[in-house]
Design an enzyme around this catalytic site. Sequence first.
Site, PDB file in Angstrom:
ATOM      1  N   LYS A 150       0.838  -1.202   0.000  1.00  0.00           N
ATOM      2  CA  LYS A 150       0.000   0.000   0.000  1.00  0.00           C
ATOM      3  C   LYS A 150       0.873   1.252   0.000  1.00  0.00           C
ATOM      4  O   LYS A 150       0.573   2.240  -0.670  1.00  0.00           O
ATOM      5  CB  LYS A 150      -0.944  -0.025   1.210  1.00  0.00           C
ATOM      6  CG  LYS A 150      -2.026  -1.088   1.066  1.00  0.00           C
ATOM      7  CD  LYS A 150      -2.813  -1.339   2.334  1.00  0.00           C
ATOM      8  CE  LYS A 150      -3.726  -2.554   2.115  1.00  0.00           C
ATOM      9  NZ  LYS A 150      -4.473  -2.952   3.320  1.00  0.00           N
TER      10      LYS A 150
ATOM     11  N   GLN B 110      -5.034  -1.855   9.426  1.00  0.00           N
ATOM     12  CA  GLN B 110      -4.748  -3.144   8.797  1.00  0.00           C
ATOM     13  C   GLN B 110      -5.301  -4.275   9.662  1.00  0.00           C
ATOM     14  O   GLN B 110      -5.017  -4.362  10.851  1.00  0.00           O
ATOM     15  CB  GLN B 110      -3.233  -3.301   8.594  1.00  0.00           C
ATOM     16  CG  GLN B 110      -2.837  -4.550   7.842  1.00  0.00           C
ATOM     17  CD  GLN B 110      -3.361  -4.580   6.401  1.00  0.00           C
ATOM     18  OE1 GLN B 110      -3.258  -3.599   5.671  1.00  0.00           O
ATOM     19  NE2 GLN B 110      -3.936  -5.704   6.011  1.00  0.00           N
TER      20      GLN B 110
ATOM     21  N   ASP C  24     -11.247   2.042   3.418  1.00  0.00           N
ATOM     22  CA  ASP C  24     -11.493   0.600   3.288  1.00  0.00           C
ATOM     23  C   ASP C  24     -12.981   0.318   3.093  1.00  0.00           C
ATOM     24  O   ASP C  24     -13.362  -0.787   2.727  1.00  0.00           O
ATOM     25  CB  ASP C  24     -11.015  -0.134   4.558  1.00  0.00           C
ATOM     26  CG  ASP C  24      -9.654  -0.784   4.360  1.00  0.00           C
ATOM     27  OD1 ASP C  24      -9.250  -0.977   3.193  1.00  0.00           O
ATOM     28  OD2 ASP C  24      -8.995  -1.105   5.369  1.00  0.00           O
TER      29      ASP C  24
END
Length: 282
Positions: free
Chosen positions: A54, A98, A121
């Site tokens: 990322k 995460q 997300d």
Amino acid sequence: MTAEIIDGKKIAAQVKSAAAQKAVMYRQLYGRQIGLAVILVGSDPASEIYVRNKKIACEQCNIAAFEYNLPAETSQDEIIELIEKINADKNIDGLLVQLPLPKNIDEKAVLSHVSPQKDVDGFHAVNAGNLVLGNDCLAACTPSGIMRLIDSTGVDITGKHAVVVGRSNIVGKPAALMLLKRNATVTVCHSKTKELTRYTSDADVLVAAIGKKEFFTGDMIKPGAIVIDVGMNRENGKLYGDVHFPSAVQVASYITPVPGGVGPMTVAMLIENTVKAAYRAK
Ligand code: NDP
């Protein structure tokens, strides 16, 4: 029939390139770089790889990456405190935590603190709810990537039977909603589904997202189907999909490989969401 292989890497590069241009424009317009914060708690090796990817994608796309690596012992309150700090930071447009978090942490509780405006997300209830309602939102990255891969085939899925196997909040459920929005007739299967092959063998579009190595074999797939393999199953350092590629490729019309299919798209859509979050905040 031998299926055409959908090149996720190529399509992801196109998505990132468009996002990178918008990121440059943003800097010209507003005098600062778009920023993405990534919180990693503990040292799960797979998570570390995802975070690194990322970060690389951010660098490629003119986005500033802010990495917060917290030790595994970090308390839930401390994580939430950091999230609130980032929520208030005007230089940061997107924030992701995460997953998975260490076992002692309540993931749902932590994620509920991420500002819906920065939730790149697409996991926050506000964004998930807006997806259900068909409203514009920051939608989950993997299913958004799946839709782009299907789009790349040029096949109109209106009225087609799409079968999603897997009903997780991050893949299966949002993928089903997105397919529904595109007027597919959608069936969602899961571990309690009886006679799974009855459904998969009728699928014009099959989204395989169960996390079982090479589970879907060619004989379970309808000839001419579009097969999207979401699975990422690591064994002895090698990555396997949920689809048994050698047999499925003989039956499908289009198929995604693993690696090089859905995986790169997930990161690309994260970048696209980050740019979207930045512009939406203006
Ligand atoms: P989860 O473990 O959260 O969900 C798995 C789903 O599959 C569940 O709904 C489960 O059913 C269902 N399932 C499990 N076994 C079977 C079976 N034998 N038959 C039918 N359904 C079954 O996984 P995720 O959704 O998070 O991920 C799925 C896969 O996709 C994993 O391999 C993961 O690594 C990969 N992934 C890949 C990403 C990428 O970027 N390429 C991103 C995210 C995930 P039930 O609900 O009944 O338990």
